[in-house]
Motif scaffolding. Structure first.
Motif, PDB file in Angstrom:
ATOM      1  N   ALA A  40       0.872  -1.359  -0.447  1.00  0.00           N
ATOM      2  CA  ALA A  40      -0.660   0.257   0.151  1.00  0.00           C
ATOM      3  C   ALA A  40       0.843   0.825   0.003  1.00  0.00           C
ATOM      4  N   MET A  42       0.742   3.803   1.845  1.00  0.00           N
ATOM      5  CA  MET A  42       0.666   3.681   2.860  1.00  0.00           C
ATOM      6  C   MET A  42       2.114   3.560   3.828  1.00  0.00           C
ATOM      7  N   ARG A  68       0.495  -7.566  -4.299  1.00  0.00           N
ATOM      8  CA  ARG A  68      -0.572  -8.308  -3.529  1.00  0.00           C
ATOM      9  C   ARG A  68      -0.251  -9.645  -3.948  1.00  0.00           C
ATOM     10  N   MET A  91      -0.680   2.723  -6.857  1.00  0.00           N
ATOM     11  CA  MET A  91      -1.607   2.840  -5.793  1.00  0.00           C
ATOM     12  C   MET A  91      -1.657   4.786  -6.310  1.00  0.00           C
ATOM     13  N   TRP A 160      -9.488  -0.024   7.739  1.00  0.00           N
ATOM     14  CA  TRP A 160      -8.451  -0.651   7.187  1.00  0.00           C
ATOM     15  C   TRP A 160      -7.638  -1.193   7.786  1.00  0.00           C
ATOM     16  N   ASN A 201     -10.231   4.635  -1.692  1.00  0.00           N
ATOM     17  CA  ASN A 201     -10.580   4.406  -0.366  1.00  0.00           C
ATOM     18  C   ASN A 201      -9.423   4.956   1.007  1.00  0.00           C
ATOM     19  N   VAL A 203      -8.452   6.167   4.517  1.00  0.00           N
ATOM     20  CA  VAL A 203      -8.187   5.737   5.810  1.00  0.00           C
ATOM     21  C   VAL A 203      -8.216   6.795   6.574  1.00  0.00           C
ATOM     22  N   ASP A 224      -4.922   8.245   4.659  1.00  0.00           N
ATOM     23  CA  ASP A 224      -4.307   7.815   4.037  1.00  0.00           C
ATOM     24  C   ASP A 224      -5.178   7.321   3.336  1.00  0.00           C
ATOM     25  N   GLY A 226      -6.413   5.742  -0.874  1.00  0.00           N
ATOM     26  CA  GLY A 226      -5.307   4.429  -2.020  1.00  0.00           C
ATOM     27  C   GLY A 226      -6.466   4.541  -3.152  1.00  0.00           C
TER      28      GLY A 226
END
Ligand code: GLY
Length: 397
Positions: A40, A42, A68, A91, A160, A201, A203, A224, A226
């Motif tokens: 990710a 982050m 992933r 991302m 998440w 997303n 977060v 954060d 994505g």
């Protein structure tokens, strides 16, 4: 917009809002034993969230290379079978380190999607974590989304976490309906149907999950986000498959040319190979190598999976190493490392393809021997294990 333009436009949008562009970190994390691969955007900011270092700037934007295929976020089984999961993807993300929080994150995401990129509001849905009244109310206050399009979801979809441990928090996602008939949309389809794609997303990092499984409150609250570039490119280029975008089509065309095959008639092998070559190139460029254990074994499995699908298209000789050039032409501007390491990547992939082909040929001989035995109905467990362990047969083969 081309994928290059989308990436640029995302970064510029947040630069206008005083975010600093930070280069993607390596897909091979150098100092995080909890991760095999960067999963990710982050990840490189984890020490900031954990209050271990102070950031130079309180806001950041980038496009992060992510993989992933292991651990908490593992999409491998879906890859190639559907049209929107990948082993490697980019991302797009914006971050606030103890600076702005939910209000700006939601407002700017909506502004970028609906004003700058003009995505159809009649196709967009927002989800929030079931108890997050603040995020729910903000969607209604700071955007013009229709109230019935903001839905509350549970922990599985809207809380998440990067892994078993680490910074985490409730999230709010934006989903896009890809169907032809807008009237057929229904809240129950979000998170349940392939007709609704999660595009972004947001977060709200406020906790740290520690080893005993409990959550502790972080000293500051962070944002954060994505957004998968491949899915956004598909939506913005009017495609219902990521593989039909300009990120994948050059690779798919090259595979078709080599195999004299037809992507439209037999899409899955083309998708698998196009996906996997990206994962292999970027991870080798960042220092990973195929091997028998850990991260290297993941690379080996990915290469073997692609190679096996290549065989199903009649590609019996090494062919993947020749796709590296196509990827360099597609993405080398933004990620110069694949250009700089091109020769090394080609050599590694070619050697690995050769060695797998030898192993597979020996395995196929052994397989012939087994099935030629009299009265055989099923291969027994011992022989199946030998094919897997000694001859490197992927499980699905
Ligand atoms: N860190 C946000 C995401 O990966 O979805």
């Amino acid at each position: 917009m081309t994928s290059k333009e989308i990436r640029k436009s995302f970064v510029e949008f947040f630069e206008e809002k005083n975010h600093k562009f930070i280069r993607s970190s390596s897909v091979v994390p150098s100092d995080d034993p909890t991760l095999l691969f960067t999963n990710a955007g982050m990840n490189q900011f984890k020490p900031i969230f954990l209050d271990q270092i102070v950031p130079e700037d309180p806001r950041a934007v980038n496009s992060q290379k992510c993989i992933r295929v292991s651990g908490k976020h593992n999409d491998l089984e879906e890859v190639g079978v559907d049209t929107f999961h990948h082993t490697f993807f980019e991302m797009l993300g914006n971050w606030s380190f103890g600076d702005y929080y939910k209000k700006e994150a939601i407002q700017w995401a909506w502004e970028l999607f609906t004003e700058r990129w003009e995505l159809d509001k009649e196709r967009l849905w927002a989800t929030v974590y079931k108890d997050d009244d603040e995020a729910f109310n903000l969607w209604l206050e700071v955007t013009d989304i229709k109230p019935e399009r903001v839905i509350r979801c549970g922990k599985k979809d809207n809380f998440w976490e990067m892994g078993d441990t680490g910074p985490c928090g409730p999230c709010s996602e934006i989903h896009f309906y890809i169907g032809d008939d807008l009237e057929k949309q229904h809240a129950s389809g979000v998170n349940n149907s392939d007709m609704y794609w999660e595009l972004w997303n947001l977060v709200f990092i406020q906790n740290n999950r520690i080893e005993d499984g409990s959550l502790i409150e972080l000293p500051a609250k962070h944002v954060d986000t994505g957004a998968g570039l491949e899915r956004i490119a598909a939506v913005m280029q009017g495609k219902d498959s990521n593989y039909d975008t300009d990120l994948f089509q050059p690779i798919i065309l090259a595979i078709q040319e080599k195999a004299k095959s037809d992507y439209k008639i037999n899409p899955i092998p083309h998708r698998v190979i196009a996906d996997h070559i990206r994962m292999l190139c970027f991870s080798i460029a960042d220092g990973a190598l195929p091997s028998n254990e850990g991260r290297g074994y993941v690379l080996r499995r990915i290469l073997r999976r692609a190679s096996r699908f290549g065989r199903s298209l009649g590609l019996e000789e090494p062919f993947m190493f020749e796709l590296v050039q196509v990827l360099v032409e597609t993405m080398g501007d933004n990620f110069p490392e694949i250009n700089e390491k091109k020769n090394h990547i080609e050599k590694v992939i070619r050697a690995e393809e050769n060695s797998f082909n030898d192993t597979l040929d020996r395995g196929l001989n052994h397989f012939e021997k087994i099935i030629n035995q009299e009265d055989i109905v099923n291969i027994n467990g011992e022989d199946a294990f030998k094919l897997y362990d000694t001859y490197g047969f992927p499980f699905d083969l």
